[in-house]
Design an enzyme around this catalytic site. Structure first.
Site, mmCIF file in Angstrom:
data_model
loop_
_atom_site.group_PDB
_atom_site.id
_atom_site.type_symbol
_atom_site.label_atom_id
_atom_site.label_comp_id
_atom_site.label_asym_id
_atom_site.label_seq_id
_atom_site.Cartn_x
_atom_site.Cartn_y
_atom_site.Cartn_z
ATOM 1 N N HIS A 1 -1.397 0.619 6.968
ATOM 2 C CA HIS A 1 -2.079 0.877 5.697
ATOM 3 C C HIS A 1 -1.927 2.344 5.323
ATOM 4 O O HIS A 1 -2.152 3.239 6.145
ATOM 5 C CB HIS A 1 -3.555 0.514 5.762
ATOM 6 C CG HIS A 1 -4.240 0.636 4.427
ATOM 7 N ND1 HIS A 1 -3.872 -0.134 3.340
ATOM 8 C CD2 HIS A 1 -5.243 1.446 3.985
ATOM 9 C CE1 HIS A 1 -4.624 0.185 2.302
ATOM 10 N NE2 HIS A 1 -5.459 1.145 2.664
ATOM 11 N N CYS B 1 0.816 -1.213 0.000
ATOM 12 C CA CYS B 1 0.000 0.000 0.000
ATOM 13 C C CYS B 1 0.852 1.267 0.000
ATOM 14 O O CYS B 1 0.440 2.292 -0.549
ATOM 15 C CB CYS B 1 -0.967 0.002 1.171
ATOM 16 S SG CYS B 1 -0.191 -0.262 2.779
ATOM 17 N N ASP C 1 -7.518 5.106 -2.377
ATOM 18 C CA ASP C 1 -7.230 3.959 -1.513
ATOM 19 C C ASP C 1 -7.104 2.701 -2.377
ATOM 20 O O ASP C 1 -7.992 2.387 -3.171
ATOM 21 C CB ASP C 1 -8.366 3.785 -0.496
ATOM 22 C CG ASP C 1 -8.002 2.832 0.627
ATOM 23 O OD1 ASP C 1 -7.145 1.954 0.419
ATOM 24 O OD2 ASP C 1 -8.604 2.959 1.710
#
Length: 282
Positions: free
Chosen positions: A126, A20, A141
């Site tokens: 994250h 991520c 995202d």
């Protein structure tokens, strides 16, 4: 008036293993500028400098080097999670500055976030970015199938929701690249990046929401009221932790190998710098 970048297309990366942080940096830059190996090299360089400072401090203070020295990286885990320092250094290559939203210098953004161009959000391993592209705000995202459009009114509410849920938020400032430095979007350097028109992104989000809504209606009716009270994609700590537990043995081995050779950091950063110089000459 803001110039249209990348032909009006949006660059999005869908979650791959624990990458991520890579997805976050690339969506901030709007193109596949960095790989996990590039960030691993940045992390190795930071680790080397930090160890040198600690060793020098130990010598001055009369301590044993063993009291400070550690082979363990403080900037990347074997699972592929990177520190904020790595993201900051990577974006510095493009003359972009990353500062916390809660610092005094960020007061204007706290009052009117619409004045900014990008935010980085972090919680429990994250990372994701919220980015203004061609005058419109999107949630990039990597847990989403496509960028999610955010109205200017909802942007402020969404950021407040994230802060209330414990997310750390950073502002990205500077002159962002206007074009991805590649001759064709089909030449993306990774398999998880995709170029989408705003219309395609909206369609994918609607379709995904429709499917998820149908599934939730049949299996999670008891949680419906709770879900409706939470802003879209303001994930709970438990949800983020569940996503962060994904493992990829090959990735771990590759990053571990990369960290063994800290000298690779200079070579990789030099290559990225050359890419930037080519972009600036265009």
């Amino acid at each position: 008036m803001e110039r249209t970048s990348n032909g009006g297309m949006l660059y999005h990366e869908v979650q791959e293993s624990n990458l991520c942080a890579v997805h976050c940096v690339n969506t901030v830059l709007q193109g596949p500028f960095f790989s996990e190996f590039d960030l691993a090299a940045v992390a190795a360089d930071l680790d080397g400098k930090e160890r040198q400072v600690m060793l020098e401090g130990a010598a001055v203070g009369g301590f044993s080097a063993g009291d400070f020295y550690s082979e363990e990286s403080h900037n990347v885990s074997l699972g592929g999670d990177f520190s904020i320092q790595v993201l900051q250094k990577a974006l510095e290559v493009w003359d972009l500055q990353v500062i916390p939203l809660n610092c005094p210098d960020a007061e204007p953004a706290q009052i009117d976030p619409e004045l900014e161009s990008a935010f980085i959000c972090h919680l429990h391993d994250h990372w994701f970015c919220i980015r203004k592209v061609n005058g419109e705000w999107y949630n990039f995202d990597s847990l989403l199938a496509a960028p999610q459009h955010l109205s200017k009114f909802y942007l402020s509410a969404f950021l407040d929701s994230l802060k209330g849920s414990g997310w750390s938020i950073f502002i990205v400032k500077g002159n962002f690249p206007q074009e991805c430095p590649m001759s064709s979007s089909s030449e993306a350097s990774n398999s998880f990046g995709q170029w989408l028109s705003p219309e395609d992104a909206e369609r994918i989000i609607k379709n995904t929401s429709s499917v998820q809504g149908s599934s939730s209606a049949s299996t999670n009716r008891s949680n419906a009221n709770v879900d409706q009270q939470r802003p879209n994609q303001a994930l709970s700590r438990e949800e983020v932790q569940a996503f962060s537990e994904m493992e990829d043995d090959d990735l771990k081995a590759a990053i571990a190998a990369s960290l063994l050779d800290a000298s690779a950091a200079g070579a990789n950063l030099g290559a990225i710098g050359t890419s930037k110089e080519t972009e600036e000459k265009k």
